[in-house]
Design a protein around this motif. Structure first.
Motif, PDB file in Angstrom:
ATOM      1  N   GLY A  79       0.814  -1.192   0.000  1.00 52.31           N
ATOM      2  CA  GLY A  79       0.000   0.000   0.000  1.00 52.31           C
ATOM      3  C   GLY A  79       0.856   1.253   0.000  1.00 52.31           C
ATOM      4  O   GLY A  79       2.053   1.221  -0.314  1.00 52.31           O
ATOM      5  N   ARG A  80       0.239   2.344   0.402  1.00 50.98           N
ATOM      6  CA  ARG A  80       0.931   3.641   0.467  1.00 50.98           C
ATOM      7  C   ARG A  80       0.870   4.162   1.894  1.00 50.98           C
ATOM      8  O   ARG A  80      -0.181   4.101   2.540  1.00 50.98           O
ATOM      9  CB  ARG A  80       0.283   4.659  -0.473  1.00 50.98           C
ATOM     10  N   TYR A  81       2.000   4.700   2.348  1.00 55.10           N
ATOM     11  CA  TYR A  81       2.036   5.281   3.683  1.00 55.10           C
ATOM     12  C   TYR A  81       1.245   6.574   3.720  1.00 55.10           C
ATOM     13  O   TYR A  81       1.258   7.374   2.771  1.00 55.10           O
ATOM     14  CB  TYR A  81       3.476   5.555   4.121  1.00 55.10           C
ATOM     15  N   ALA A  82       0.552   6.803   4.843  1.00 50.61           N
ATOM     16  CA  ALA A  82      -0.240   8.021   5.033  1.00 50.61           C
ATOM     17  C   ALA A  82       0.220   8.724   6.311  1.00 50.61           C
ATOM     18  O   ALA A  82       1.410   9.010   6.463  1.00 50.61           O
ATOM     19  CB  ALA A  82      -1.722   7.667   5.075  1.00 50.61           C
ATOM     20  N   LEU A 103       0.653   4.844   9.217  1.00 52.63           N
ATOM     21  CA  LEU A 103      -0.514   4.129   8.713  1.00 52.63           C
ATOM     22  C   LEU A 103      -0.312   3.776   7.247  1.00 52.63           C
ATOM     23  O   LEU A 103       0.027   4.641   6.430  1.00 52.63           O
ATOM     24  CB  LEU A 103      -1.783   4.966   8.873  1.00 52.63           C
ATOM     25  N   ARG A 105      -2.097   2.621   3.908  1.00 52.04           N
ATOM     26  CA  ARG A 105      -3.375   2.498   3.221  1.00 52.04           C
ATOM     27  C   ARG A 105      -3.263   1.365   2.197  1.00 52.04           C
ATOM     28  O   ARG A 105      -2.549   1.481   1.208  1.00 52.04           O
ATOM     29  CB  ARG A 105      -3.744   3.800   2.520  1.00 52.04           C
ATOM     30  N   THR A 106      -3.932   0.264   2.487  1.00 49.59           N
ATOM     31  CA  THR A 106      -3.794  -0.933   1.654  1.00 49.59           C
ATOM     32  C   THR A 106      -4.835  -1.029   0.549  1.00 49.59           C
ATOM     33  O   THR A 106      -4.764  -1.913  -0.300  1.00 49.59           O
ATOM     34  CB  THR A 106      -3.888  -2.196   2.518  1.00 49.59           C
ATOM     35  N   GLY A 107      -5.828  -0.159   0.560  1.00 48.81           N
ATOM     36  CA  GLY A 107      -6.840  -0.193  -0.484  1.00 48.81           C
ATOM     37  C   GLY A 107      -7.992  -1.123  -0.190  1.00 48.81           C
ATOM     38  O   GLY A 107      -8.909  -1.243  -1.017  1.00 48.81           O
ATOM     39  N   ALA A 111      -6.786   0.931   7.131  1.00 49.26           N
ATOM     40  CA  ALA A 111      -5.340   1.128   7.136  1.00 49.26           C
ATOM     41  C   ALA A 111      -4.679   0.186   8.139  1.00 49.26           C
ATOM     42  O   ALA A 111      -5.285  -0.200   9.141  1.00 49.26           O
ATOM     43  CB  ALA A 111      -5.003   2.575   7.472  1.00 49.26           C
ATOM     44  N   GLU A 135       4.020   3.334  -3.699  1.00 45.32           N
ATOM     45  CA  GLU A 135       3.606   2.041  -3.174  1.00 45.32           C
ATOM     46  C   GLU A 135       4.799   1.297  -2.590  1.00 45.32           C
ATOM     47  O   GLU A 135       5.884   1.278  -3.170  1.00 45.32           O
ATOM     48  CB  GLU A 135       2.951   1.196  -4.276  1.00 45.32           C
ATOM     49  N   TYR A 178     -10.171   7.562   8.620  1.00 47.96           N
ATOM     50  CA  TYR A 178     -10.504   6.316   7.932  1.00 47.96           C
ATOM     51  C   TYR A 178     -10.412   5.166   8.930  1.00 47.96           C
ATOM     52  O   TYR A 178      -9.898   5.322  10.043  1.00 47.96           O
ATOM     53  CB  TYR A 178      -9.587   6.069   6.726  1.00 47.96           C
ATOM     54  N   VAL A 180      -9.276   1.645  10.701  1.00 47.40           N
ATOM     55  CA  VAL A 180      -7.956   1.092  11.015  1.00 47.40           C
ATOM     56  C   VAL A 180      -8.127  -0.353  11.459  1.00 47.40           C
ATOM     57  O   VAL A 180      -9.039  -0.673  12.236  1.00 47.40           O
ATOM     58  CB  VAL A 180      -7.253   1.913  12.126  1.00 47.40           C
TER      59      VAL A 180
END
Length: 293
Positions: A79-82, A103, A105-107, A111, A135, A178, A180
Motif C-alpha cells: 500500500g501507500r504510507y499516510a 498508517l 493504506r492498503t486499499g 489502514a 507504493e 478512515y 484502522v
C-alpha cells in the motif's frame, strides 16, 4: 478419655476439618496448575517467536482477526504510507525512547498501523524519518492491539497532537479519517536507520504478575491445610487436658477455678455475720469494749 469426640460440638469440628483439608488441597493444586500452564505458555511463546521469524510471510487477510494462534506470524501487505504518529514512553534495551508509527493504506478500506522503528529520547517529529513515497511492500510480525496499562503501555490520556499512547483501533480511530485494522505490524528491519521493534509476546502468555500471583495463592492454600491440622490438634490437646484434670478432681464440679477459693456462686464466706470478720474460735460473743468517759 476420648469420648468427648462423640459430642455434637466435636462432630461439627471434625466434619469441618474433614471437608476443609481436601478443599484447600484442591484449590492449591488448581492454582499450581494455573502457574504451570502459564510457564508452559511462556516457553511455547518464546519458542514460537524463533520459528515464526523463519516462516514465510502470509498475506494480511489470511491472519486477521489476530489471536493467540496468529500473533507473531510473519505477514506482508502492500500500500501507500499516510499519516505518521509517534508513540512515546517506549523502552528498548533499558533506554527511553519512542516508536515511529505510520498508517499504511492498503486499499481494502482499512489502514494497517506499521511500526517502522524506534528512536531514543523524547518524541520529536523533526527527528522521525518521513515514510517512503509511492507504493511499498512491508513485511513484519503481526501484533495484537495494545491496551493502556498493560505490558508497559502507558495508561495516560490526552497526548499532544501527532502522538498516541497505545497502538489499537480504539486509540487511532479518532486520530485519522478512515478505518484502522485492530492489529499492527512491526517491521523485521528498522526503516531509515531506526532500530526494529522486537516482537512482543501474546497477552497472558508470559511470566507476569498474574503467574506469580497463582504461585502465591498455591502457597497460601497449602498453608491453610497446615493451619487447620494444627488448630485441630491444639483443640484436641486442650480438651484431653481438661478431661484428665476433671478425672483427677483438679477441677471443681461447678466449673470454678481450683486454688482460688472461688466456689462459683460469687458469695464470700464472712463468718455468717455479714461483717466480713472472723468469728471467735470458741463460738462466744465478742466482748464489748468499754468506752472511757
Amino acid at each position: 478419655m476420648y469420648r468427648f469426640l462423640l459430642t455434637p460440638r466435636w462432630w461439627g469440628i471434625n466434619v469441618f476439618v474433614v471437608l476443609a483439608i481436601p478443599f484447600c488441597v484442591f484449590m492449591g493444586s488448581w492454582q499450581l496448575g494455573r502457574f504451570e500452564d502459564r510457564v508452559q505458555s511462556h516457553e511455547n511463546a518464546t519458542a514460537r517467536a524463533v520459528t515464526d521469524r523463519d516462516e514465510a510471510a502470509r498475506p494480511l487477510a489470511e491472519l486477521l482477526p489476530v489471536d493467540k494462534a496468529t500473533v507473531g506470524k510473519q505477514t506482508t501487505a502492500r500500500g501507500r504510507y499516510a499519516e505518521q504518529l509517534l508513540v512515546p514512553d517506549r523502552t528498548l534495551d533499558d533506554r527511553h525512547g519512542y516508536y515511529v508509527l505510520t498508517l499504511l493504506r492498503t486499499g481494502d478500506g482499512a489502514a494497517l498501523p506499521v511500526v517502522r522503528g524506534w528512536l531514543p529520547g523524547d518524541p520529536d517529529p523533526a527527528k522521525a524519518p518521513a515514510p517512503p513515497p509511492g507504493e511499498v511492500t512491508v513485511t513484519g510480525a503481526l501484533q495484537a492491539p495494545e491496551t493502556p496499562g498493560d505490558n508497559g503501555v502507558s495508561p495516560r490520556s490526552g497526548w499532544p497532537a501527532g502522538q498516541t499512547g497505545a497502538i489499537s483501533a480504539a486509540s487511532l480511530v479518532n486520530l485519522v479519517p478512515y478505518d484502522v485494522h485492530d492489529a499492527w505490524v512491526t517491521l523485521n528491519e528498522g526503516d531509515a536507520g531506526m532500530r526494529a521493534v522486537p516482537v512482543s509476546a501474546p497477552q497472558n502468555s508470559g511470566l507476569d504478575l498474574k503467574a506469580f500471583q497463582n504461585l502465591g495463592y498455591t502457597a497460601e492454600w497449602f498453608a491453610f491445610v497446615g493451619f487447620v491440622v494444627f488448630m485441630w490438634f491444639r483443640l484436641l490437646r486442650r480438651e484431653v487436658e481438661l478431661t484428665r484434670d476433671a478425672e483427677l478432681g483438679l477441677l471443681p464440679p461447678d466449673g470454678g477455678d481450683p486454688g482460688t477459693g472461688d466456689t462459683g456462686d460469687g458469695d464470700t464466706d464472712d463468718g455468717g455475720d455479714g461483717s466480713g470478720g472472723v468469728a471467735p474460735a470458741d463460738g462466744g460473743a465478742r466482748p464489748a469494749t468499754a468506752s472511757r468517759a
